[in-house]
Design a protein around this motif. Structure first.
Motif, PDB file in Angstrom:
ATOM      1  N   PHE A 160      -9.878   0.085   4.095  1.00  0.00           N
ATOM      2  CA  PHE A 160     -10.724   0.021   5.571  1.00  0.00           C
ATOM      3  C   PHE A 160     -10.549   1.962   5.618  1.00  0.00           C
ATOM      4  CE2 PHE A 160      -9.872  -4.334   6.016  1.00  0.00           C
ATOM      5  CZ  PHE A 160     -10.088  -4.907   5.205  1.00  0.00           C
ATOM      6  N   THR A 161      -9.683   2.594   5.387  1.00  0.00           N
ATOM      7  CA  THR A 161     -10.183   3.952   5.744  1.00  0.00           C
ATOM      8  C   THR A 161      -9.300   4.638   4.880  1.00  0.00           C
ATOM      9  OG1 THR A 161      -7.431   3.876   6.347  1.00  0.00           O
ATOM     10  CG2 THR A 161      -8.495   2.948   8.064  1.00  0.00           C
ATOM     11  N   GLY A 162      -9.917   5.965   4.864  1.00  0.00           N
ATOM     12  CA  GLY A 162      -9.668   6.989   4.262  1.00  0.00           C
ATOM     13  C   GLY A 162     -10.418   6.785   2.910  1.00  0.00           C
ATOM     14  N   GLU A 163      -9.513   6.901   2.156  1.00  0.00           N
ATOM     15  CA  GLU A 163     -10.169   6.446   0.206  1.00  0.00           C
ATOM     16  C   GLU A 163     -10.145   5.901  -0.361  1.00  0.00           C
ATOM     17  OE1 GLU A 163      -9.955  11.457  -1.640  1.00  0.00           O
ATOM     18  OE2 GLU A 163      -8.603   9.650  -1.839  1.00  0.00           O
ATOM     19  N   SER A 164      -9.554   4.543   0.732  1.00  0.00           N
ATOM     20  CA  SER A 164      -9.533   2.842   0.402  1.00  0.00           C
ATOM     21  C   SER A 164     -10.245   2.740   0.581  1.00  0.00           C
ATOM     22  CB  SER A 164      -8.224   2.833   1.459  1.00  0.00           C
ATOM     23  OG  SER A 164      -6.782   3.368   0.411  1.00  0.00           O
ATOM     24  N   GLY A 165     -10.768   1.187  -0.267  1.00  0.00           N
ATOM     25  CA  GLY A 165     -11.642   0.146  -0.062  1.00  0.00           C
ATOM     26  C   GLY A 165     -11.747  -0.432   0.933  1.00  0.00           C
ATOM     27  N   GLY A 166     -12.910  -1.644   1.035  1.00  0.00           N
ATOM     28  CA  GLY A 166     -12.624  -2.003   2.397  1.00  0.00           C
ATOM     29  C   GLY A 166     -14.162  -2.035   3.293  1.00  0.00           C
ATOM     30  N   GLU A 167     -14.734  -3.132   3.258  1.00  0.00           N
ATOM     31  CA  GLU A 167     -15.965  -3.213   4.266  1.00  0.00           C
ATOM     32  C   GLU A 167     -15.431  -4.672   5.149  1.00  0.00           C
ATOM     33  OE1 GLU A 167     -18.047  -0.890   4.220  1.00  0.00           O
ATOM     34  OE2 GLU A 167     -17.628   0.362   3.029  1.00  0.00           O
ATOM     35  N   PRO A 168     -15.805  -4.150   6.520  1.00  0.00           N
ATOM     36  CA  PRO A 168     -16.445  -3.465   7.561  1.00  0.00           C
ATOM     37  C   PRO A 168     -15.539  -1.694   7.070  1.00  0.00           C
ATOM     38  CG  PRO A 168     -16.244  -4.684   8.830  1.00  0.00           C
ATOM     39  CD  PRO A 168     -16.569  -5.489   7.301  1.00  0.00           C
ATOM     40  N   ARG A 169     -15.936  -0.598   7.540  1.00  0.00           N
ATOM     41  CA  ARG A 169     -15.045   0.671   7.604  1.00  0.00           C
ATOM     42  C   ARG A 169     -14.420   0.287   9.453  1.00  0.00           C
ATOM     43  NH1 ARG A 169     -12.793   1.659   3.283  1.00  0.00           N
ATOM     44  NH2 ARG A 169     -12.640   4.181   3.856  1.00  0.00           N
ATOM     45  N   TYR A 170     -13.107   0.803   8.498  1.00  0.00           N
ATOM     46  CA  TYR A 170     -12.369   1.538  10.058  1.00  0.00           C
ATOM     47  C   TYR A 170     -12.129   0.318  10.453  1.00  0.00           C
ATOM     48  CZ  TYR A 170     -15.016   5.574   8.742  1.00  0.00           C
ATOM     49  OH  TYR A 170     -15.295   6.117   7.919  1.00  0.00           O
ATOM     50  N   VAL A 171     -11.513  -1.340  10.429  1.00  0.00           N
ATOM     51  CA  VAL A 171     -10.458  -1.923  10.162  1.00  0.00           C
ATOM     52  C   VAL A 171      -9.253  -2.144  10.519  1.00  0.00           C
ATOM     53  CG1 VAL A 171     -10.816  -4.937   9.999  1.00  0.00           C
ATOM     54  CG2 VAL A 171     -12.406  -3.624  10.013  1.00  0.00           C
ATOM     55  N   ALA A 172      -8.863  -2.464  11.038  1.00  0.00           N
ATOM     56  CA  ALA A 172      -7.211  -2.824  11.278  1.00  0.00           C
ATOM     57  C   ALA A 172      -6.910  -4.466  11.404  1.00  0.00           C
ATOM     58  CB  ALA A 172      -6.505  -2.293  12.202  1.00  0.00           C
ATOM     59  N   SER A 173      -5.864  -4.935  10.647  1.00  0.00           N
ATOM     60  CA  SER A 173      -5.900  -6.026   9.768  1.00  0.00           C
ATOM     61  C   SER A 173      -3.961  -6.210  10.416  1.00  0.00           C
ATOM     62  CB  SER A 173      -6.735  -6.969   9.866  1.00  0.00           C
ATOM     63  OG  SER A 173      -5.904  -7.734   8.593  1.00  0.00           O
ATOM     64  N   PRO A 174      -2.858  -7.032  11.259  1.00  0.00           N
ATOM     65  CA  PRO A 174      -2.063  -6.806  10.978  1.00  0.00           C
ATOM     66  C   PRO A 174      -1.673  -7.486   9.501  1.00  0.00           C
ATOM     67  CG  PRO A 174      -3.010  -8.004  12.842  1.00  0.00           C
ATOM     68  CD  PRO A 174      -4.156  -7.329  12.418  1.00  0.00           C
ATOM     69  N   ASP A 175      -2.466  -8.533   9.271  1.00  0.00           N
ATOM     70  CA  ASP A 175      -2.183  -9.212   7.480  1.00  0.00           C
ATOM     71  C   ASP A 175      -2.587  -8.313   6.565  1.00  0.00           C
ATOM     72  OD1 ASP A 175      -1.670 -11.042   6.183  1.00  0.00           O
ATOM     73  OD2 ASP A 175      -3.573 -12.677   6.394  1.00  0.00           O
ATOM     74  N   ILE A 176      -3.404  -8.050   6.444  1.00  0.00           N
ATOM     75  CA  ILE A 176      -4.291  -6.861   5.641  1.00  0.00           C
ATOM     76  C   ILE A 176      -2.700  -5.813   5.198  1.00  0.00           C
ATOM     77  CG2 ILE A 176      -6.099  -5.495   4.333  1.00  0.00           C
ATOM     78  CD1 ILE A 176      -8.353  -8.024   5.418  1.00  0.00           C
ATOM     79  N   ASN A 177      -2.553  -5.166   6.102  1.00  0.00           N
ATOM     80  CA  ASN A 177      -1.969  -3.852   6.328  1.00  0.00           C
ATOM     81  C   ASN A 177      -0.688  -4.127   6.244  1.00  0.00           C
ATOM     82  OD1 ASN A 177      -4.110  -2.707   9.383  1.00  0.00           O
ATOM     83  ND2 ASN A 177      -4.398  -2.077   7.149  1.00  0.00           N
ATOM     84  N   THR A 178      -0.488  -5.212   6.764  1.00  0.00           N
ATOM     85  CA  THR A 178       1.162  -5.304   6.568  1.00  0.00           C
ATOM     86  C   THR A 178       1.211  -5.551   4.344  1.00  0.00           C
ATOM     87  OG1 THR A 178       1.638  -6.424   7.439  1.00  0.00           O
ATOM     88  CG2 THR A 178       3.244  -7.334   6.638  1.00  0.00           C
ATOM     89  N   GLU A 179       0.119  -6.361   3.856  1.00  0.00           N
ATOM     90  CA  GLU A 179      -0.254  -6.950   2.713  1.00  0.00           C
ATOM     91  C   GLU A 179      -0.236  -5.487   1.848  1.00  0.00           C
ATOM     92  OE1 GLU A 179      -1.123  -7.680  -1.191  1.00  0.00           O
ATOM     93  OE2 GLU A 179      -0.155  -8.609  -0.101  1.00  0.00           O
ATOM     94  N   ASP A 180      -0.888  -4.288   2.122  1.00  0.00           N
ATOM     95  CA  ASP A 180      -1.209  -3.243   1.756  1.00  0.00           C
ATOM     96  C   ASP A 180       0.363  -2.461   2.158  1.00  0.00           C
ATOM     97  OD1 ASP A 180      -3.491  -2.624   2.609  1.00  0.00           O
ATOM     98  OD2 ASP A 180      -3.791  -1.185   4.201  1.00  0.00           O
ATOM     99  N   PHE A 181       1.510  -2.421   1.910  1.00  0.00           N
ATOM    100  CA  PHE A 181       2.896  -2.168   2.096  1.00  0.00           C
ATOM    101  C   PHE A 181       2.694  -2.895   0.565  1.00  0.00           C
ATOM    102  CE2 PHE A 181       3.671   0.068   5.764  1.00  0.00           C
ATOM    103  CZ  PHE A 181       4.557   0.731   5.558  1.00  0.00           C
ATOM    104  N   GLY A 182       3.382  -4.254   0.256  1.00  0.00           N
ATOM    105  CA  GLY A 182       3.247  -5.197  -0.376  1.00  0.00           C
ATOM    106  C   GLY A 182       3.222  -5.003  -2.042  1.00  0.00           C
ATOM    107  N   ALA A 183       1.489  -4.650  -1.273  1.00  0.00           N
ATOM    108  CA  ALA A 183       0.605  -4.006  -2.504  1.00  0.00           C
ATOM    109  C   ALA A 183       1.044  -2.849  -2.885  1.00  0.00           C
ATOM    110  CB  ALA A 183      -1.176  -3.743  -2.385  1.00  0.00           C
ATOM    111  N   ALA A 184       1.941  -1.641  -2.773  1.00  0.00           N
ATOM    112  CA  ALA A 184       2.228  -0.231  -2.898  1.00  0.00           C
ATOM    113  C   ALA A 184       3.531  -1.102  -3.339  1.00  0.00           C
ATOM    114  CB  ALA A 184       2.473   0.439  -1.588  1.00  0.00           C
ATOM    115  N   VAL A 185       4.449  -1.853  -3.049  1.00  0.00           N
ATOM    116  CA  VAL A 185       5.915  -2.688  -3.457  1.00  0.00           C
ATOM    117  C   VAL A 185       4.800  -2.616  -5.131  1.00  0.00           C
ATOM    118  CG1 VAL A 185       7.490  -3.295  -3.250  1.00  0.00           C
ATOM    119  CG2 VAL A 185       6.889  -2.721  -1.828  1.00  0.00           C
ATOM    120  N   ASP A 186       4.225  -3.456  -5.373  1.00  0.00           N
ATOM    121  CA  ASP A 186       3.874  -3.866  -6.380  1.00  0.00           C
ATOM    122  C   ASP A 186       3.589  -3.193  -7.395  1.00  0.00           C
ATOM    123  OD1 ASP A 186       3.844  -6.174  -5.559  1.00  0.00           O
ATOM    124  OD2 ASP A 186       1.141  -6.752  -5.390  1.00  0.00           O
TER     125      ASP A 186
END
Length: 321
Positions: free
Chosen positions: A86-112
């Motif tokens: 939801f931030t910067g050049e990454s996708g996700g709508e609506p923009r500028y949302v913080a989510s403890p679940d999704i943002n933790t998953e972002d680290f997992g996706a980076a490890v993937d």
């Protein structure tokens, strides 16, 4: 996944001639495509240990996380500085949302992403979170056993600061009032079809602003750290993002982290209590708290004389082997 050469002149720090930089994209479990800058030591000819980096909360990869990633790449690691969902050049709508679940998953996706690269040793992957992403990195380490080492630098516990206020100043009545306001905002957002923003770092800066707010202003609102895609430099987060942070303790299982953790905080940081209290909960002899003499919160964003890169490097070398 796709890869292109990165533009190096859009960052808040000087590019290094000792690394190569590529723009990469990968998708998380929620179907959101994340954008990242991948830094790699020049002339690397073997599988490397890798580190995924994100933060601070409200920043983009061209700010502090890119500086950390580039510096670690200069020291022999393949690194990935990514924009959260939801931030910067990454996708996700609506923009500028913080989510403890999704943002933790972002680290997992980076490890993937890192785990499946031919130039990365999948048994030698670490993560590094700055500010609010320091707390989320600990949550990711508690979930993802592929993470062998975690650094939380100048960390915030975003649940705690949202639910309790700074220095734990809020009580249940104050939380109820915050919930009431945020849910009224949800109704207004739905009615208007837009999402109101909370505002970035206050500008103009009030004369009586607390010192830590002045420190944020000095980073996000001046040429030192301003970036046009940074939430804190501009309009800030979606106001109703705080709802999910209110009721989601992100460090609930941090005491079950078995991999190595280094918590780094500044001696003079207003946020120091977040790091110290998070460290108290960790178990095992592979956990370390490092307090940097004289440093405030934002010194650990970009002050090369304060950021303990030597210790961060040696920590990753010790546990990513």
């Amino acid at each position: 996944m796709n890869t292109t050469h990165a533009q190096e002149n859009d960052k808040t720090f000087a590019p290094s001639d000792r690394v190569t930089v590529e723009k990469v994209r990968f998708t998380n479990r929620f179907g959101i495509t994340l954008a990242a800058d991948m830094y790699k030591p020049k002339n690397a000819d073997r599988r490397l240990p890798a580190v995924a980096v994100s933060g601070p909360f409200g920043a983009v990869k061209e700010q502090a996380s890119g500086l950390y990633a580039q510096t670690l790449a200069e020291r022999g690691f393949l690194t990935l500085a990514f924009d959260p969902s939801f931030t910067g050049e990454s996708g996700g709508e609506p923009r500028y949302v913080a989510s403890p679940d999704i943002n933790t998953e972002d680290f997992g996706a980076a490890v993937d992403f890192l785990s499946t690269r031919e130039d990365v040793d999948p048994e030698r992957i670490g993560i590094l979170g700055i500010c609010g992403w320091g707390g989320l990195a600990l949550n990711a380490a508690a979930i993802d056993t592929r993470v062998k080492a975690t650094v939380a630098s100048t960390m915030y516990d975003m649940h705690r600061v949202t639910a309790n206020g700074y220095f734990d100043s809020m009580d249940a009545d104050a939380r109820y009032e915050l919930r009431r306001q945020l849910n009224a905002q949800r109704t207004e957002d739905f009615r208007s079809g837009t999402c109101a923003l909370a505002g970035g770092v206050v500008d103009p800066l009030p004369a009586d602003a607390p010192q830590f707010v002045k420190d944020y202003y000095d980073y996000y609102k001046t040429p030192r750290g301003y970036h046009p895609r940074s939430l804190n430099s501009n309009g800030g987060w979606n106001k109703t993002s705080a709802l999910s942070l209110l009721n989601t303790p992100i460090l609930a299982y941090s005491d079950e982290i078995r991999s190595a953790v280094l918590v780094v905080h500044g001696e003079k940081a207003h946020s120091r209590y977040f790091g110290e209290d998070a460290f108290k909960k960790l178990k095992g002899d592979n956990k370390e708290l490092l307090i940097v003499p004289g440093a405030n919160h934002t010194d650990l964003y970009d002050n090369r004389e304060k950021i303990p890169f030597d210790r961060i490097e040696s920590f990753f070398r010790e546990y990513l082997k």
